[in-house]
Design a protein around this motif. Structure first.
Motif, short mmCIF file in Angstrom:
data_model
loop_
_atom_site.label_atom_id
_atom_site.label_comp_id
_atom_site.label_asym_id
_atom_site.label_seq_id
_atom_site.Cartn_x
_atom_site.Cartn_y
_atom_site.Cartn_z
N SER A 172 32.30 17.57 30.83
CA SER A 172 33.16 16.51 31.39
C SER A 172 33.23 15.35 30.40
O SER A 172 34.29 14.74 30.23
CB SER A 172 32.63 16.03 32.73
N ALA A 173 32.11 15.04 29.75
CA ALA A 173 32.12 13.96 28.75
C ALA A 173 33.01 14.35 27.58
O ALA A 173 33.82 13.54 27.11
CB ALA A 173 30.69 13.70 28.26
N LEU A 174 32.91 15.60 27.15
CA LEU A 174 33.72 16.03 26.01
C LEU A 174 35.21 15.95 26.31
O LEU A 174 35.98 15.44 25.51
CB LEU A 174 33.36 17.48 25.63
N VAL A 175 35.62 16.45 27.48
CA VAL A 175 37.06 16.48 27.75
C VAL A 175 37.60 15.10 28.12
O VAL A 175 38.81 14.88 28.03
CB VAL A 175 37.46 17.50 28.86
N SER A 176 36.72 14.17 28.51
CA SER A 176 37.28 12.86 28.84
C SER A 176 36.97 11.82 27.75
O SER A 176 37.27 10.65 27.91
CB SER A 176 36.76 12.39 30.21
N GLY A 177 36.38 12.28 26.66
CA GLY A 177 36.14 11.37 25.52
C GLY A 177 35.09 10.32 25.80
O GLY A 177 35.06 9.25 25.20
N LYS A 178 34.19 10.63 26.72
CA LYS A 178 33.14 9.66 27.05
C LYS A 178 31.87 9.94 26.25
O LYS A 178 31.73 11.01 25.67
CB LYS A 178 32.81 9.79 28.53
N THR A 179 30.96 8.97 26.25
CA THR A 179 29.70 9.17 25.54
C THR A 179 28.65 9.74 26.49
O THR A 179 28.47 9.24 27.59
CB THR A 179 29.20 7.83 24.96
N LEU A 180 28.00 10.78 26.01
CA LEU A 180 26.96 11.43 26.79
C LEU A 180 25.61 11.05 26.20
O LEU A 180 25.41 11.14 25.00
CB LEU A 180 27.14 12.95 26.71
N CYS A 181 24.69 10.59 27.04
CA CYS A 181 23.36 10.21 26.54
C CYS A 181 22.33 11.16 27.10
O CYS A 181 22.24 11.34 28.31
CB CYS A 181 23.03 8.79 26.96
N LEU A 182 21.57 11.78 26.21
CA LEU A 182 20.63 12.81 26.62
C LEU A 182 19.24 12.22 26.88
O LEU A 182 18.68 11.59 26.01
CB LEU A 182 20.49 13.89 25.55
N LEU A 183 18.77 12.46 28.06
CA LEU A 183 17.43 12.00 28.42
C LEU A 183 16.48 13.16 28.12
O LEU A 183 16.51 14.17 28.82
CB LEU A 183 17.41 11.68 29.92
N ASP A 184 15.68 13.03 27.07
CA ASP A 184 14.92 14.23 26.69
C ASP A 184 13.72 14.48 27.61
O ASP A 184 13.32 13.62 28.39
CB ASP A 184 14.56 14.24 25.19
N LYS A 185 13.22 15.70 27.48
CA LYS A 185 12.18 16.21 28.39
C LYS A 185 10.97 15.28 28.46
O LYS A 185 10.45 15.01 29.53
CB LYS A 185 11.76 17.60 27.88
N ASP A 186 10.53 14.78 27.30
CA ASP A 186 9.34 13.93 27.28
C ASP A 186 9.55 12.64 28.05
O ASP A 186 8.68 12.18 28.77
CB ASP A 186 8.91 13.63 25.84
N ARG A 187 10.74 12.05 27.88
CA ARG A 187 11.02 10.79 28.58
C ARG A 187 11.10 10.97 30.08
O ARG A 187 10.88 10.04 30.84
CB ARG A 187 12.35 10.20 28.07
N GLN A 188 11.43 12.19 30.51
CA GLN A 188 11.59 12.43 31.95
C GLN A 188 10.26 12.44 32.70
O GLN A 188 10.22 12.44 33.91
CB GLN A 188 12.30 13.76 32.19
N LYS A 189 9.16 12.46 31.92
CA LYS A 189 7.85 12.55 32.57
C LYS A 189 7.45 11.23 33.21
O LYS A 189 6.62 11.19 34.08
CB LYS A 189 6.80 12.97 31.55
N GLU A 190 8.00 10.12 32.74
CA GLU A 190 7.58 8.81 33.24
C GLU A 190 8.75 8.02 33.78
O GLU A 190 9.75 7.82 33.09
CB GLU A 190 6.97 8.01 32.09
N VAL A 191 8.58 7.54 35.03
CA VAL A 191 9.68 6.82 35.68
C VAL A 191 10.10 5.59 34.87
O VAL A 191 11.29 5.37 34.65
CB VAL A 191 9.28 6.42 37.12
N HIS A 192 9.12 4.82 34.38
CA HIS A 192 9.53 3.59 33.68
C HIS A 192 10.29 3.91 32.39
O HIS A 192 11.17 3.16 31.97
CB HIS A 192 8.33 2.66 33.43
N SER A 193 9.98 5.05 31.80
CA SER A 193 10.67 5.46 30.57
C SER A 193 12.13 5.86 30.90
O SER A 193 13.05 5.55 30.14
CB SER A 193 9.88 6.61 29.97
#
Ligand code: AMP
Length: 408
Positions: A119-140
């Motif tokens: 959806s980001a690609l077809v609408s020309g929006k920026t997609l930000c990837l939240l990587d696996k390590d960052r997902q381990k901590e809520v504050h991160s």
């Protein structure tokens, strides 16, 4: 993902080219390493346009299969195009200049990632990837939302529930979030209500669909009135090009995003997919129970032993088939353990005795879990293993799951 499971996928595909983002070696195929990917990604190259044919396979996503091996859902280029024509509408802003970015939380092996990535690609929006390590901590995760100016989240309800545990997760602190889009598991009234209270200006969208029909096929904006009626939250109305009907309680999806089937598995494909003779439409029997009221679809559980645990799709039969491969185990049943109506963990009931059984149940459980770790992804390893003398059976000789539920 354990090596054996990846090898299963490699064997099913045949002779794949593997892009490995971790150290990975496979004797029979070409592996492009993470280092090489990173090196090449800095090179400036020509962007090549590739013509795709409508029925060409665009991607295959492997999902848990009841027989103990993953099954590959095959989605065509046309399926994906029909999907993105609809899905991009969720990310359209009234005023582009103030619009935030889209968050990707789901791994690429889960088709929810197709929702945000394409959806980001077809609408020309920026997609930000939240990587696996960052997902381990809520504050991160929370600092990621700010740093990346996230305006649109795409996730399972489980993920947002994790953030809601932090009292500071509200509109004052995160004014750029304008929409929470959900898919993949039941959105509870509690979660929706908490979001409405903390983010009164944001939209909440509930979408529903299986990987077999390209991510999602129905959607609804959840409003206050949905919280008050006697139903659970609705899962929405079908997108253009999709028809949904109920047959013997089961939700059947018919339309232009129903995939080709399970890759190189005709038997499984025929059991779940069919073509409607009258309309010529491809259809998929979801295995989901549901009903339609006022044109709106409601989900009411599964007809089989497929579950969602923390957003992961799991066939309990997949775990059971791997359990009986453990030396000494004769039979196995895996059951989900619920709290407040939500699945929190898995418990396995097993008969037989493993080689270290005389050292006690703790040692025996450890032995079984370490065997499973070699075969299954971490989220499929049962939290508890219970040893029983005999597998209870129903009057027609099937494993009596209801009786075992009483022992949970
Ligand atoms: P997956 O293929 O991983 O997307 O999982 C598809 C299954 O997730 C569906 O068949 C449903 O059982 C469940 N599911 C997907 N979306 C929803 C939803 N909005 N509410 C309840 N269950 C859902």
């Amino acid at each position: 993902m354990p090596y054996v499971r990846i090898q299963d996928i490699i064997n099913t595909i045949g002779d794949p080219l593997v892009l490995a983002n971790e150290v990975f070696e496979a004797p029979d195929c070409t592996v492009i390493s993470r280092d090489l990917i990173l090196e090449k990604s800095h090179e400036k190259g020509k962007v090549t346009e590739i013509e795709t044919e409508d029925d060409k396979t665009m991607y295959i996503i492997f999902t848990s299969g009841s027989s103990g091996k993953p099954k590959g859902v095959e989605i065509s280029s046309d399926n994906l195009n029909r999907f993105t024509r609809w899905s991009k509408e969720f990310f359209q802003a009234d005023n582009d200049s103030e619009d935030g970015n889209i968050m990707n939380q789901a791994p690429f092996s889960f088709d929810l990632s197709v929702m945000d990535t394409y959806s980001a690609l077809v609408s020309g929006k920026t997609l930000c990837l939240l990587d696996k390590d960052r997902q381990k901590e809520v504050h991160s995760i929370l600092s990621f939302l700010k740093e990346m100016n996230i305006g649109y989240t795409v996730s399972t309800p489980s993920f947002i529930n994790m953030l809601l545990a932090d009292k500071g997760f509200n509109e004052n602190n995160y004014p750029n979030i304008k929409q929470f889009l959900f898919c993949g598991e039941t959105l509870s009234k509690e979660t929706a209500k908490a979001l409405m209270t903390r983010f009164p200006k944001s939209k909440i969208i509930n979408t529903y669909g299986p990987t077999e029909s390209t991510v999602a096929v129905t959607s609804v904006e959840i409003k206050k009135e949905h919280l008050d009626d006697h139903h659970g939250l609705p899962i929405g109305k079908p997108k253009p090009g999709t028809y949904v009907y109920i047959e013997n309680e089961e939700i059947i999806i018919s339309g232009d995003t129903v995939g080709k089937g399970y890759y190189k598995d005709e038997k499984k494909t025929e059991a779940a997919f069919f073509t409607d003779n009258k309309t010529g439409m491809r259809c998929y029997k979801t295995g989901d129970k549901g009903y339609i009221e006022g044109g709106m679809l409601y989900y009411s559980g599964r007809m089989d032993n497929q579950i969602k645990l923390h957003g992961y799709r799991i066939e309990l039969g997949d775990i059971e088939a791997n359990l009986i491969q453990v030396d000494g185990i004769e039979d196995a049943v895996v059951l989900p353990k619920k709290k407040d109506g939500q699945i929190k963990s898995l418990t396995a009931f097993v008969t037989g005795s493993v080689p270290c059984q005389s050292d006690g149940d703790f040692a025996a459980s450890k032995y079984i879990k370490s065997f499973l770790t070699e075969k299954l992804p971490h989220y499929m390893i049962p939290k508890k293993i219970k040893f029983i003398d005999e597998m209870p059976l129903t009057s027609n000789g099937k494993k009596d799951r209801k009786r075992l539920e009483e022992l949970l």
